[in-house]
Motif scaffolding. Structure first.
Motif, PDB file in Angstrom:
ATOM      1  N   ILE A 173       0.210  -1.236   0.163  1.00 20.68           N
ATOM      2  CA  ILE A 173       0.336  -0.427   0.451  1.00 20.68           C
ATOM      3  C   ILE A 173       0.922   1.466   0.394  1.00 20.68           C
ATOM      4  N   PHE A 174       1.636   1.344   0.382  1.00 23.27           N
ATOM      5  CA  PHE A 174       3.045   2.628   0.310  1.00 23.27           C
ATOM      6  C   PHE A 174       3.606   2.387  -0.196  1.00 23.27           C
ATOM      7  N   ILE A 175       3.904   1.406  -1.073  1.00 25.85           N
ATOM      8  CA  ILE A 175       4.134   1.750  -2.761  1.00 25.85           C
ATOM      9  C   ILE A 175       3.894   2.473  -3.290  1.00 25.85           C
ATOM     10  N   ALA A 176       2.564   1.837  -3.359  1.00 25.87           N
ATOM     11  CA  ALA A 176       1.202   2.558  -4.343  1.00 25.87           C
ATOM     12  C   ALA A 176       1.155   4.094  -3.874  1.00 25.87           C
ATOM     13  N   ALA A 177       0.958   4.531  -2.627  1.00 24.41           N
ATOM     14  CA  ALA A 177       1.292   6.074  -2.356  1.00 24.41           C
ATOM     15  C   ALA A 177       2.407   6.826  -2.860  1.00 24.41           C
ATOM     16  N   THR A 178       3.031   5.973  -2.842  1.00 29.69           N
ATOM     17  CA  THR A 178       4.398   6.143  -3.075  1.00 29.69           C
ATOM     18  C   THR A 178       4.913   7.259  -4.307  1.00 29.69           C
ATOM     19  N   ILE A 179       4.320   6.663  -5.125  1.00 27.28           N
ATOM     20  CA  ILE A 179       3.532   6.618  -6.295  1.00 27.28           C
ATOM     21  C   ILE A 179       3.047   7.886  -7.024  1.00 27.28           C
ATOM     22  N   VAL A 180       1.668   8.034  -5.764  1.00 22.12           N
ATOM     23  CA  VAL A 180       0.895   9.004  -6.243  1.00 22.12           C
ATOM     24  C   VAL A 180       1.307  10.197  -5.929  1.00 22.12           C
ATOM     25  N   TYR A 181       2.276   9.962  -4.544  1.00 25.77           N
ATOM     26  CA  TYR A 181       2.670  11.334  -4.195  1.00 25.77           C
ATOM     27  C   TYR A 181       3.782  11.899  -4.983  1.00 25.77           C
ATOM     28  N   VAL A 182       4.683  11.100  -6.076  1.00 21.67           N
ATOM     29  CA  VAL A 182       4.977  11.706  -6.738  1.00 21.67           C
ATOM     30  C   VAL A 182       4.454  12.645  -8.049  1.00 21.67           C
ATOM     31  N   ALA A 183       3.736  11.814  -8.584  1.00 20.63           N
ATOM     32  CA  ALA A 183       2.803  11.888  -9.428  1.00 20.63           C
ATOM     33  C   ALA A 183       2.195  13.625  -9.293  1.00 20.63           C
ATOM     34  N   VAL A 184       1.637  13.205  -8.310  1.00 20.37           N
ATOM     35  CA  VAL A 184       0.944  14.700  -7.885  1.00 20.37           C
ATOM     36  C   VAL A 184       1.860  15.569  -7.266  1.00 20.37           C
ATOM     37  N   GLU A 185       3.179  15.746  -7.461  1.00 18.36           N
ATOM     38  CA  GLU A 185       4.153  16.517  -6.250  1.00 18.36           C
ATOM     39  C   GLU A 185       4.096  17.885  -8.540  1.00 18.36           C
ATOM     40  N   ASN A 186       3.968  16.295  -8.722  1.00 16.46           N
ATOM     41  CA  ASN A 186       4.676  17.290 -10.099  1.00 16.46           C
ATOM     42  C   ASN A 186       3.186  17.962 -10.693  1.00 16.46           C
ATOM     43  N   LEU A 187       2.556  17.694 -10.428  1.00 20.64           N
ATOM     44  CA  LEU A 187       1.291  18.552 -10.853  1.00 20.64           C
ATOM     45  C   LEU A 187       1.258  19.487 -10.409  1.00 20.64           C
ATOM     46  N   PHE A 188       2.051  20.291  -9.034  1.00 13.79           N
ATOM     47  CA  PHE A 188       2.108  21.447  -8.472  1.00 13.79           C
ATOM     48  C   PHE A 188       3.136  22.081  -8.411  1.00 13.79           C
ATOM     49  N   SER A 189       4.355  21.332  -9.041  1.00 11.75           N
ATOM     50  CA  SER A 189       5.214  22.079  -9.551  1.00 11.75           C
ATOM     51  C   SER A 189       6.133  22.105 -10.564  1.00 11.75           C
ATOM     52  N   HIS A 190       6.976  22.806 -10.697  1.00  8.40           N
ATOM     53  CA  HIS A 190       7.406  23.348 -12.597  1.00  8.40           C
ATOM     54  C   HIS A 190       8.786  22.728 -12.423  1.00  8.40           C
ATOM     55  N   THR A 191       9.658  22.896 -11.108  1.00 11.35           N
ATOM     56  CA  THR A 191      10.935  22.607 -10.731  1.00 11.35           C
ATOM     57  C   THR A 191      11.749  21.712 -10.513  1.00 11.35           C
ATOM     58  N   LEU A 192      12.901  20.858 -10.826  1.00 18.12           N
ATOM     59  CA  LEU A 192      13.323  20.209  -9.215  1.00 18.12           C
ATOM     60  C   LEU A 192      13.778  20.762  -8.286  1.00 18.12           C
ATOM     61  N   LYS A 193      12.852  20.702  -6.842  1.00 16.74           N
ATOM     62  CA  LYS A 193      13.283  21.224  -5.787  1.00 16.74           C
ATOM     63  C   LYS A 193      14.140  19.827  -5.369  1.00 16.74           C
ATOM     64  N   LYS A 194      15.486  20.539  -3.909  1.00 21.53           N
ATOM     65  CA  LYS A 194      16.189  19.952  -3.922  1.00 21.53           C
ATOM     66  C   LYS A 194      15.757  18.814  -2.497  1.00 21.53           C
ATOM     67  N   HIS A 195      14.999  18.407  -1.518  1.00 22.67           N
ATOM     68  CA  HIS A 195      13.489  17.879  -1.418  1.00 22.67           C
ATOM     69  C   HIS A 195      13.361  16.774  -1.666  1.00 22.67           C
ATOM     70  N   ARG A 196      13.440  16.911  -3.453  1.00 23.77           N
ATOM     71  CA  ARG A 196      13.334  16.022  -4.392  1.00 23.77           C
ATOM     72  C   ARG A 196      14.411  14.383  -4.334  1.00 23.77           C
ATOM     73  N   LEU A 197      15.252  14.554  -3.975  1.00 23.61           N
ATOM     74  CA  LEU A 197      15.877  12.996  -4.030  1.00 23.61           C
ATOM     75  C   LEU A 197      15.892  12.942  -2.848  1.00 23.61           C
ATOM     76  N   LEU A 198      15.520  13.272  -1.019  1.00 24.09           N
ATOM     77  CA  LEU A 198      15.688  13.194  -0.477  1.00 24.09           C
ATOM     78  C   LEU A 198      14.416  12.312  -0.092  1.00 24.09           C
ATOM     79  N   THR A 199      13.295  12.462  -0.369  1.00 18.90           N
ATOM     80  CA  THR A 199      12.172  12.602  -0.830  1.00 18.90           C
ATOM     81  C   THR A 199      12.044  10.892  -1.748  1.00 18.90           C
ATOM     82  N   ILE A 200      13.191  10.417  -2.683  1.00 22.79           N
ATOM     83  CA  ILE A 200      13.199   9.681  -3.521  1.00 22.79           C
ATOM     84  C   ILE A 200      14.489   8.125  -3.245  1.00 22.79           C
ATOM     85  N   PHE A 201      15.275   9.190  -2.992  1.00 19.77           N
ATOM     86  CA  PHE A 201      16.157   8.086  -1.371  1.00 19.77           C
ATOM     87  C   PHE A 201      15.024   7.099  -0.307  1.00 19.77           C
TER      88      PHE A 201
END
Length: 382
Positions: free
Chosen positions: A268-296
């Motif tokens: 369930i959490f794996i599916a939630a990570t997909i949702v989080y990253v995809a939704v972040e794309n909808l509201f962001s226009h550039t790659l933020k520094k926190h993205r690498l930590l989130t992906i890790f």
């Protein structure tokens, strides 16, 4: 141009929704292989969820639990053994190959769990509470020279991964549908370490393409915010680092085996990570520094999912380091392939004024499928 975009959106939504499934699909069976001068033995860790034809046909059925297997009547146990043996014989053909001839080898089948009454099904791979039993295939080695091969019939069958731990060797080779695999060479020695490394590399790759749709969608979601090689490669590598750490901790037992309920929450959490990253794309226009930590951090979660499918195969090796590296390198190559396909496919649109519409729509589609998976897995859990 509007027509092109509509066709693209339709294709994307259709493709993503077609991947949605919560059923128990067995992608690989593990086999403990051993041999001496006279005999060979292949002990299959058989998933009871594919023992009966109707169970194999039901792609939506959940994986049966160990208690279900224990509660079956003697007649039902007999039917499970009969159909499982029939299925194994349909899938696997062993042959002895010499320069002059290829000779099919007969083999006997036995079921160790049923040697006691009542059967306990207390083998090591039922620790998570799922229904497994052993199938032993025993055959003779007809000559002192030749090659023992196994052929897996074509069709919708699991792969069979042959490990040589019982022979004290760090070797794993995999038989795929429609292909043959050498188990013993002319001098009756197992495959080389190089063959084992390639097999694990291939298996890691296959866990992404074509079998790991949740993994593919996560990597695809990364592409629709930073559409360039360098940032995507760094995100892919940091993600691999995360799941390598947790996979390594799991196979070395620093992280104990999860019970079924906790494993279900991991999915369930794996599916939630997909949702989080995809939704972040909808509201962001550039790659933020926190993205690498989130992906890790998300990589750490995905590594727990990898442990459920890659763990047994890596644990079967005497030296865990090389198989762990090979499997994760294969996964990384699969991720890079996904990135390359998306970049190449959409290069024509990169400088178009409507490119942002494509990326936002793709992200919305991925978020929708991820949400569907998350809800579907929640319903399956409760």
């Amino acid at each position: 141009m509007r027509f092109v975009l509509v066709r693209f959106y339709s294709f994307l939504f259709g493709l993503l929704l077609a991947t949605s499934a919560n059923g128990h699909i067995v992608q690989q069976l593990f086999v403990d292989f051993s041999a001496d001068d006279a005999e060979w033995l292949a002990e299959i860790r058989f998933d009871a969820g594919i023992a009966l034809p109707e169970m194999r046909a039901d792609k939506e059925a959940l994986q049966p639990k160990r208690q279900w297997l224990i509660d079956q009547t003697p007649d039902q146990h007999a039917l499970l053994r009969k159909e499982a043996e029939k299925y194994v014989r349909e899938c696997l053909t062993f042959q002895w190959v010499t320069p002059k001839a290829t000779t099919p080898l007969d083999f006997t089948v036995s079921f160790p769990e049923w040697e006691t009454s009542p059967p306990s099904f207390a083998n090591p791979y039922t620790d998570l509470g799922f229904a497994y039993f052993s199938i032993q295939c025993l055959g003779n080695i007809p000559d002192t020279s030749g090659t023992l091969q196994v052929t897996l019939s074509e069709g919708d069958h699991p792969d069979y991964a042959f490990g040589y731990e019982r022979m004290g060797l760090d070797r794993i080779v995999t038989a795929y549908p429609g292909k043959s695999q050498t188990l013993l060479s002319l001098n009756a020695t197992p495959p080389t370490a190089q063959a084992s490394f390639i097999s694990l590399l291939d298996y890691g790759f296959r866990h992404v393409i074509p079998e790991g749709w949740d993994h593919v969608l996560f990597i695809a979601a990364l592409c629709f915010l930073s559409f360039a090689w360098r940032p995507l490669l760094s995100q892919s590598l940091i993600f691999t680092l995360g799941h390598t750490i947790t996979l390594g901790l799991a196979v070395t037992n620093f992280i104990p085996a999860f019970p079924p309920t906790l494993m279900a929450w991991t999915e369930i959490f794996i599916a939630a990570t997909i949702v989080y990253v995809a939704v972040e794309n909808l509201f962001s226009h550039t790659l933020k520094k926190h993205r690498l930590l989130t992906i890790f951090l998300f990589g750490l979660i995905h590594g727990l999912g990898f442990a459920s499918v890659l763990g047994d195969k890596i644990r079967a090796s005497a030296d865990l380091a090389l198989p762990l590296i090979a499997a994760n390198l294969g996964v990384e190559l699969g991720q890079i392939t996904v990135i390359a396909i998306i970049l190449i496919t959409l290069t024509w649109a990169k400088n178009k004024p409507y490119f942002h519409k494509i990326t936002k729509t793709a992200s919305l589609a991925i978020a929708s499928v991820g949400t569907y998976w998350m809800l579907e897995r929640l319903i399956g859990l409760f």
